[in-house]
Design an enzyme around this catalytic site. Structure first.
Site, PDB file in Angstrom:
ATOM      1  N   HIS A  89       0.840  -1.209   0.000  1.00  0.00           N
ATOM      2  CA  HIS A  89       0.000   0.000   0.000  1.00  0.00           C
ATOM      3  C   HIS A  89       0.876   1.260   0.000  1.00  0.00           C
ATOM      4  O   HIS A  89       0.605   2.216  -0.716  1.00  0.00           O
ATOM      5  CB  HIS A  89      -0.875   0.042   1.263  1.00  0.00           C
ATOM      6  CG  HIS A  89      -1.929  -1.022   1.365  1.00  0.00           C
ATOM      7  ND1 HIS A  89      -1.984  -1.915   2.406  1.00  0.00           N
ATOM      8  CD2 HIS A  89      -2.983  -1.341   0.568  1.00  0.00           C
ATOM      9  CE1 HIS A  89      -3.025  -2.711   2.263  1.00  0.00           C
ATOM     10  NE2 HIS A  89      -3.645  -2.403   1.151  1.00  0.00           N
ATOM     11  N   LYS A  93     -18.431  -7.035   6.468  1.00  0.00           N
ATOM     12  CA  LYS A  93     -17.114  -7.690   6.500  1.00  0.00           C
ATOM     13  C   LYS A  93     -16.577  -7.789   7.915  1.00  0.00           C
ATOM     14  O   LYS A  93     -16.832  -6.902   8.739  1.00  0.00           O
ATOM     15  CB  LYS A  93     -16.117  -6.858   5.680  1.00  0.00           C
ATOM     16  CG  LYS A  93     -15.765  -7.459   4.342  1.00  0.00           C
ATOM     17  CD  LYS A  93     -14.598  -6.687   3.753  1.00  0.00           C
ATOM     18  CE  LYS A  93     -14.037  -7.296   2.504  1.00  0.00           C
ATOM     19  NZ  LYS A  93     -12.944  -6.478   1.977  1.00  0.00           N
ATOM     20  N   ARG A 113      -1.590  -5.678  -8.710  1.00  0.00           N
ATOM     21  CA  ARG A 113      -0.502  -6.649  -8.506  1.00  0.00           C
ATOM     22  C   ARG A 113      -0.479  -7.610  -9.683  1.00  0.00           C
ATOM     23  O   ARG A 113      -0.800  -7.223 -10.794  1.00  0.00           O
ATOM     24  CB  ARG A 113      -0.728  -7.392  -7.184  1.00  0.00           C
ATOM     25  CG  ARG A 113      -0.420  -6.558  -5.978  1.00  0.00           C
ATOM     26  CD  ARG A 113      -1.030  -7.125  -4.738  1.00  0.00           C
ATOM     27  NE  ARG A 113      -2.486  -7.015  -4.798  1.00  0.00           N
ATOM     28  CZ  ARG A 113      -3.290  -7.180  -3.767  1.00  0.00           C
ATOM     29  NH1 ARG A 113      -2.794  -7.507  -2.605  1.00  0.00           N
ATOM     30  NH2 ARG A 113      -4.593  -7.047  -3.908  1.00  0.00           N
ATOM     31  N   SER A 138      -2.703  -8.078   2.327  1.00  0.00           N
ATOM     32  CA  SER A 138      -3.029  -8.023   3.759  1.00  0.00           C
ATOM     33  C   SER A 138      -3.489  -9.399   4.228  1.00  0.00           C
ATOM     34  O   SER A 138      -3.164  -9.836   5.330  1.00  0.00           O
ATOM     35  CB  SER A 138      -4.155  -7.016   4.008  1.00  0.00           C
ATOM     36  OG  SER A 138      -3.775  -5.740   3.588  1.00  0.00           O
TER      37      SER A 138
END
Ligand code: ADP
Length: 164
Positions: free
Chosen positions: A20, A44, A93, A131
């Site tokens: 990040h 979540k 990514r 993460s």
């Protein structure tokens, strides 16, 4: 008036990783200021609370003129409109990010055609870092101190010590 050189970088940041940070630093080559907007999605479950996720970011980024830490709930486009921002920053990514990021960018454009999404590619050292993976490693008793800021390394160790 819309600010041209302002962008928002939304995400969960559960927790912040060096990936990040890499994206934020690249973003600052193009934008005068980036608002890092931490998502609170009630559906979540997060390891770190919204306050913890923001506190970590604030302890790393201390110049609010360049990097502002904020949070939002609900639709990103509503937040972006409220703030009067034109541009959303995201990280790309390995190929795995492409499909979901493409879908999201297209959907946001459908709702609000004004908004542009800009993708930054991280350093290859972070292109396989997430993460989620970091949390799994610490949960299993491993550590990846070179992949996260020191405060995150400490907090992850604390969290999983508490849970044992
Ligand atoms: P989200 O739940 O929105 O995907 P994340 O915090 O996982 O929240 O990611 C926020 C953004 O940062 C996404 O665009 C994601 O692709 C990007 N990102 C996360 N980790 C990395 C990394 N290691 N390198 C580059 N971009 C990353």
């Amino acid at each position: 008036m819309l600010e041209k050189n302002l962008a928002v970088y939304p995400g969960s940041y559960d927790p912040l990783t060096n990936g990040h940070i890499d994206i934020i630093e690249r973003g600052l080559k193009i934008f005068d200021k980036i608002i890092v907007a931490v998502l609170k999605n009630p559906a979540k479950t997060y390891l770190f609370s919204l306050e913890e996720r923001q506190q970590i970011l604030r302890s790393i980024f201390k110049d609010p003129q360049k990097i502002e830490i904020d949070h939002f709930e609900g639709l990103l486009v509503d937040y972006v409109n409220r703030k009067g921002i034109n541009t959303v920053v995201r990280g790309l990514r390995a190929i795995s990010d492409f499909e979901i990021e493409f879908q999201m960018a297209m959907m946001n454009r459908k709702i609000e055609p004004r908004i542009e999404t800009i993708f930054f590619v991280p350093s290859d050292a972070y292109s396989f870092l997430s993460s989620k993976l970091v949390k799994e490693i610490y949960q299993l008793g491993g550590e990846v101190g070179s992949m996260v800021p020191q405060i995150v390394d400490l907090k992850l160790k604390e969290k999983f010590r508490q849970q044992k």
